[in-house]
Design an enzyme around this catalytic site. Structure first.
Site, short mmCIF file in Angstrom:
data_model
loop_
_atom_site.label_atom_id
_atom_site.label_comp_id
_atom_site.label_asym_id
_atom_site.label_seq_id
_atom_site.Cartn_x
_atom_site.Cartn_y
_atom_site.Cartn_z
N TYR A 240 0.90 -1.15 0.00
CA TYR A 240 0.00 0.00 0.00
C TYR A 240 0.94 1.20 0.00
O TYR A 240 1.80 1.30 0.88
CB TYR A 240 -0.86 0.03 1.26
CG TYR A 240 -2.13 -0.79 1.19
CD1 TYR A 240 -2.48 -1.67 2.21
CD2 TYR A 240 -2.98 -0.69 0.10
CE1 TYR A 240 -3.65 -2.41 2.15
CE2 TYR A 240 -4.16 -1.43 0.04
CZ TYR A 240 -4.48 -2.28 1.07
OH TYR A 240 -5.64 -3.02 1.00
N ASP A 268 -6.14 -0.67 -6.36
CA ASP A 268 -7.62 -0.60 -6.34
C ASP A 268 -8.12 -0.08 -4.99
O ASP A 268 -9.31 -0.21 -4.69
CB ASP A 268 -8.22 -1.99 -6.63
CG ASP A 268 -7.81 -3.02 -5.58
OD1 ASP A 268 -8.14 -4.20 -5.75
OD2 ASP A 268 -7.14 -2.64 -4.59
N HIS A 358 -10.17 -6.93 -5.24
CA HIS A 358 -9.78 -6.93 -3.81
C HIS A 358 -10.70 -7.87 -3.01
O HIS A 358 -11.05 -7.60 -1.87
CB HIS A 358 -9.93 -5.50 -3.28
CG HIS A 358 -8.97 -5.09 -2.22
ND1 HIS A 358 -7.84 -4.34 -2.43
CD2 HIS A 358 -8.99 -5.32 -0.89
CE1 HIS A 358 -7.22 -4.10 -1.29
NE2 HIS A 358 -7.89 -4.68 -0.35
#
Ligand SMILES: Cc1cc2c(cc1C)[n+](S(=O)(=O)[O-])c1c(=O)[nH]c(=O)nc-1n2C[C@H](O)[C@H](O)[C@H](O)COP(=O)(O)O
Length: 495
Positions: A240, A268, A358
């Site tokens: 991330y 995403d 995800h």
């Protein structure tokens, strides 16, 4: 360092002076309060008390050493003097007692015959906060359910009279050899389900020669997970991207130094999705103020929001060259959802893309990865790009046939998330190994039945994908159908 008593620590239980105990040591977190990504409330709830139980599932063990200045480490605590307030003890309400009874009656792992058996057992035996976090999808969970349902729209065209006496499941993914065309994908907070956390997945992945992707938001520290790998075991890093690029650069270069073999940049999740099961669980109070100015954030955002306020929503294509300049690892975009972005990824020189929503935890009504795969492979072939980039998918993969369908349609490999979490949460390492072996058995059997002997044999001729994009029976929207025609008082209104 002096040993502190519980009485002394209990005096520091305010915003102005906030001390907590973690693993028998005391810490002054007063100045850290406004910076805590999970908000101040959850720390203040344990001000002057032992916070270990709350701290462990969410934070890698080196968190305090890494982020709290040394002068705030106050020393050891005489734990015998620390009063455990009976009200604070997790009340063994009858639900919890019933759950413990169900755990005792769990079937032996040998009675699990497919990945969904692990999910069924997990739903009955996991702590509600862990189940809520792992199982939840965004909004009405339509995409969550469609991820698996989409595989039912693909049918096989098996070959017969093929010598299938020898089956080889091995393949390479991003230049790494693997015994199978699936990997353990990145899923956060492993210690919610198993007190040992992600290292359980590491050990099982080693035993079955399956590649593991290490999550940024792991409960274990990154180094604990890498230290747990054995021999030439392969690990990838899921990233991330932090708003502070210096932090991101350090994470990426440290991962490369520690031997990670690829960088999977999650694209995403500029903001983590709204997962209502997670929001309803006990994180409500702690999810509180993940931002300083409390008024701007919806208080009940669950664990997801409580742990992710650092993620940079400004991440864009212009960052790709920077990533290519700071690492030699192959770069994968995790969460691509349309052909145009797949083409762009090739033109930016990205090594691979993962077609994913995800696990249905982000944008509800995002299309399943397997459906986007059909669109992307067509576009790549039209541009002559099909050999310039590796394509992966994940989401809803629960059977060996799901994996074979994806490979036949052009995927290099697939990621699997929840099934391994559920197996780890209920049966530990043995459960994850069992889940991997079940998939391998299914893969081998189904390869035989479609008339293929090795992964490179698999191509589009084995599948009929004609109805992949027909969303005739969309998964039922339980909440609205109940709410819409609900004649009795809602269950959540306490009578
Ligand atoms: C189930 C699960 C998935 C998470 C996940 C946590 C859980 C409990 N988390 S999350 O908290 O932020 O949403 C991550 C994560 O850390 N990073 C990420 O890239 N994907 C995350 N994912 C998505 C995951 O990598 C796969 O895309 C997804 O799990 C695949 O679907 P299945 O679970 O159906 O296999």
């Amino acid at each position: 360092m002096v040993t502190l008593t519980g009485a002394e620590i209990s005096k520091h239980n305010t915003k102005e002076s906030c001390w907590v105990i973690v693993h028998g040591k005391a810490y002054d977190v007063t100045e850290f309060l406004p910076e805590h990504p999970g908000g101040q409330k959850i720390i203040l709830k344990y001000a002057g008390k032992d916070a270990t139980k709350e701290f462990d599932p969410i934070h890698p063990s080196d968190t305090l050493d890494k982020y709290l200045p040394a002068d705030k480490h106050l020393g050891g605590v005489d734990m015998a003097s620390v009063k455990t307030d009976p009200q604070e003890e997790e009340l063994m309400d009858e639900l919890e007692l019933a759950r413990i009874e169900r755990v005792k009656r769990m079937p032996p792992v040998s009675q699990c015959y497919n990945l969904l058996d692990f999910e069924d057992i997990a739903r009955q035996t996991m702590k509600k906060t862990a189940w809520a976090y792992y199982s939840s999808g965004a909004d009405d969970e339509i995409t969550l359910r469609e991820n698996h349902a989409a595989f039912h729209r693909i049918w096989f065209r098996p070959k017969v009279l093929v010598d299938v006496s020898r089956i080889d499941l091995s393949t390479t993914m991003l230049g790494c050899t693997s015994s199978v065309p699936f990997y353990v994908t990145a899923t956060a907070l492993g210690k919610l389900g198993n007190p040992e956390g992600e290292v359980v997945l590491t050990r099982a992945a080693y035993r079955e020669n399956v590649i593991q992707m290490i999550p940024t938001l792991a409960s274990c520290s990154f180094d604990e997970i890498v230290d747990a790998k054995q021999g030439d075991q392969i690990q990838w890093l899921q990233l991330y991207v932090n708003q502070d690029r210096e932090i991101t650069r350090k994470i990426v270069q440290h991962a490369e130094k520690r031997g990670c073999r690829a960088l999977w940049i999650t694209v995403d999740a500029p903001q983590l999705g709204r997962r209502e099961k997670d929001m309803r669980s006990k994180y409500d109070e702690q999810a509180a103020n993940v931002q300083d100015n409390e008024s701007t954030v919806d208080r009940s955002q669950g664990a997801a929001r409580a742990i992710s306020s650092f993620i940079d929503p400004a991440l864009s294509w212009k960052d790709i060259p920077w990533f290519q300049s700071i690492t030699k690892m192959p770069i994968v975009l995790k969460g691509v959802q349309r052909a145009e972005d797949a083409i762009k990824a090739v033109e930016y020189g990205v090594d691979a893309i993962l077609l994913s929503n995800h696990g249905g935890r982000q944008l509800d009504f995002a299309r399943p990865g397997i459906e986007v795969l059909a669109e992307v492979m067509t576009a790549l072939r039209q541009h002559g790009y099909e050999h310039k980039i590796e394509v992966y998918i994940d989401g809803g993969i629960r059977r060996g046939t799901d994996i074979l369908k994806a490979i036949c349609m052009g995927a290099k490999g697939v990621g699997i998330g929840r099934p391994f979490l559920y197996a780890m949460s209920t049966y530990g390492e043995t459960g994850v190994v069992r889940a991997m072996q079940l998939l391998k058995d299914e893969l081998a059997m189904n390869m035989r039945l479609i008339g293929a002997t090795k992964i490179s044999d698999l191509d589009e001729s084995f599948v009929d994908v004609g109805s992949i994009a027909t969303h005739t029976n969309v998964p039922r929207d339980h909440l609205s159908s109940q709410a819409y025609d609900r004649l009795v008082t809602p269950p959540f209104v306490k009578s």
